[in-house]
Design an enzyme around this catalytic site. Sequence first.
Site, PDB file in Angstrom:
ATOM      1  N   HIS A 485      69.627  32.628  55.871  1.00 55.68           N
ATOM      2  CA  HIS A 485      68.350  32.374  55.267  1.00 55.68           C
ATOM      3  C   HIS A 485      68.560  32.340  53.765  1.00 55.68           C
ATOM      4  O   HIS A 485      67.926  31.287  53.057  1.00 55.68           O
ATOM      5  CB  HIS A 485      67.350  33.701  55.636  1.00 55.68           C
ATOM      6  CG  HIS A 485      66.058  33.540  55.006  1.00 55.68           C
ATOM      7  ND1 HIS A 485      65.266  32.964  55.723  1.00 55.68           N
ATOM      8  CD2 HIS A 485      65.489  33.953  53.891  1.00 55.68           C
ATOM      9  CE1 HIS A 485      63.943  32.993  54.850  1.00 55.68           C
ATOM     10  NE2 HIS A 485      64.409  33.236  53.763  1.00 55.68           N
ATOM     11  N   GLU A 486      69.227  33.407  53.184  1.00 58.74           N
ATOM     12  CA  GLU A 486      69.557  33.080  51.810  1.00 58.74           C
ATOM     13  C   GLU A 486      70.552  32.150  51.255  1.00 58.74           C
ATOM     14  O   GLU A 486      69.884  31.512  50.168  1.00 58.74           O
ATOM     15  CB  GLU A 486      70.073  34.820  51.297  1.00 58.74           C
ATOM     16  CG  GLU A 486      69.325  35.812  51.677  1.00 58.74           C
ATOM     17  CD  GLU A 486      67.841  35.967  51.411  1.00 58.74           C
ATOM     18  OE1 GLU A 486      67.751  35.373  50.254  1.00 58.74           O
ATOM     19  OE2 GLU A 486      66.932  36.476  51.843  1.00 58.74           O
ATOM     20  N   HIS A 489      68.368  29.112  50.874  1.00 54.37           N
ATOM     21  CA  HIS A 489      67.764  28.985  49.329  1.00 54.37           C
ATOM     22  C   HIS A 489      68.491  28.174  48.341  1.00 54.37           C
ATOM     23  O   HIS A 489      67.659  27.623  47.376  1.00 54.37           O
ATOM     24  CB  HIS A 489      67.095  30.419  49.063  1.00 54.37           C
ATOM     25  CG  HIS A 489      66.047  30.883  49.668  1.00 54.37           C
ATOM     26  ND1 HIS A 489      65.046  30.015  49.789  1.00 54.37           N
ATOM     27  CD2 HIS A 489      65.800  32.335  50.214  1.00 54.37           C
ATOM     28  CE1 HIS A 489      63.913  31.101  50.366  1.00 54.37           C
ATOM     29  NE2 HIS A 489      64.445  32.038  50.619  1.00 54.37           N
ATOM     30  N   GLU A 508      60.189  29.424  51.311  1.00 54.48           N
ATOM     31  CA  GLU A 508      60.453  30.419  52.461  1.00 54.48           C
ATOM     32  C   GLU A 508      60.315  29.808  53.864  1.00 54.48           C
ATOM     33  O   GLU A 508      61.064  29.999  54.718  1.00 54.48           O
ATOM     34  CB  GLU A 508      59.508  31.499  52.168  1.00 54.48           C
ATOM     35  CG  GLU A 508      59.776  32.338  51.047  1.00 54.48           C
ATOM     36  CD  GLU A 508      60.978  33.148  50.687  1.00 54.48           C
ATOM     37  OE1 GLU A 508      61.719  33.046  51.822  1.00 54.48           O
ATOM     38  OE2 GLU A 508      61.384  33.628  49.862  1.00 54.48           O
TER      39      GLU A 508
END
Length: 630
Positions: A485-486, A489, A508
């Site tokens: 997930h990170e 980004h 997000e």
Amino acid sequence: METQLDPMKDDLPLMANTSYMLVKHYVLDLDVDFKSKVIGGSIVLFFETGSQYSKTISAGKECCQSQFDETCKMRASEPCHIPMINVSTCSSKMECNDFAVSGKEEATSDENSNHSNNEQASGISSSKDCCDIEDHGNKDFLLVLDCCDLSVLKVEEVDVAAVSGIEKFTRSAKLTGVSKELENLRNRIVHELVTLPADRWKEQLYYFTHCSQAPGCGELLFSTGTWSLEIRKSGIQSPADFPHAIRIWYKTKPEGRSVTWTTDQSGRPCVYTMGSPINNRALFPCQEPPIALSTWQASVRTAAGFVVLMSGENSAEPVQLREGILSWYYYVSMPMPASTFTIAVGCWQEVKQQSFRQKAAVGTNTEVSLPSSQTDLRWHEEICGHVEYPCRFQNPAARLQAVIPYRVFAPWCLMESCEEYLLQLVPQCLSAAYATLGTHPFSRLDVLIVPSNFSSLGMASPHIIFLSQSVLPGGSHLCGTRLCHEIAHAWFGLVIGARDWTEEWISEGFATFLEDIFWARAQQLSHDEIKGQQELKALLRWRRLRDEVQNSEEELQVLRPKKESTGELSESGASVVKYGLKAEKIFMQVHYLKGYFLLRSLARKIGEVSYLASLRKFVIKFHGQLVLSQ
């Protein structure tokens, strides 16, 4: 008519008048003091005149070059004052007679500027007072920066003309009036410096460093409000004539909301930026609006034994200044919003594994080929749409780098857990991300397990990811999904950012959707296993979204709360982040989940393979830029 901003509401004000002056580069020079829980020092800001006021700094192209040479020689012959952190040792005396203003007004102004840290309870100044150029008449131009919970000690103009070798930036310009000669020269130098082409970024960084160490040449008047720092120079009525290089001496406050002073899981002191709703304005005065894309460099000094990690392209190595004091230096060459600047200072330990295991892991994961690679290479040949900087998407070597250099840091007591799970997952997740979206936007990555008071599972910033200790007991699955997930980004949230922060689903929602794709590839699952895992996750997310919609305020569930006015700014560039200070919003997942389901439905409609191919094209077209939902 400018909007009056009300600090009592739940909206976060962005006060900086970016339409008139735009920060292009920050140079931070700071000391971290754990005894007093204060970060103090100076920051130098380099500006360009903003889009709303495009008056040319220099009029004309012909001038006797010897005039400039003579001026530069005169300035360079003066001793260069290297700023020390002890502000009391700095002379407040004017260093350039050109800027001395005689009469009572200047004396009064100096007194005001010297005691302007009494935390004037003025709230937010109306933009009529601080930003409106057209109504100024004979009033001085006011530079407004976002600032909160800081003790500002002094603001001064920087004499960039005093830097040795700077005469190469003094291109011909017709100057009129002796009093304006140096003033125009300095702004011209800054303009030439901030507009250097991308292939001269090392030279640019060199001169930013030396200009930041140049002596001051006159204090500027300033006052602090609840949300802003307002700076003016007596007699200067336009942004084009306002100093384009200024130095601010300041200190953070222990209670400042941009950083957290705490202890790590081993009981040792540390401080870090934890993703505060007010962003970094309590760490350094800055321009918060996303449109203020800038580069930065920072020298941070702290006691030996502490490690400084930061958003930076380089893996900093400490330099011993004197016994017991180390200095760490970082820089970035890709312009980013100031809100993405991140720092963590603590007794972090680097987690390492046996060399043969590391080689095996990296070797396996660098052999990943891009889907539809021929298509991607064709798209790479397009001209980038962003402002000029050394772009990895145009770098043939970077385009083939499946796993960028990475490091993992943690408190001593968590080293074993990190080596068992996290360290082995980083190259797998990086490689899976590369296989999905192509070129990594950033050249390296640090991953840090942050203290237990961290209120989220993770936070991504340029070149660094914070992870909660909570992901470690969950083993490979929880650790891997959060890491994915990170990492997502880097593409959605950082290299492609939302032009209006209220549209956080752009960051997000995409990261939540892509974490499933990345993690499935990292595990090398079969088609049926991938489908089963993704259906289960979708069900769990649907239940969470349903519960949140039933138990939260409806106004907080809207993906575009500003509706048709999304992305709009006032004439000065000031704006608000709708519900940015509302406490319960921090714990809500609605933007993650609604965004995820929107993207999932699109992928199912046209097919995942086609949809991911379109995302790769989207990344290539819009990297380095700010976007809206449209």
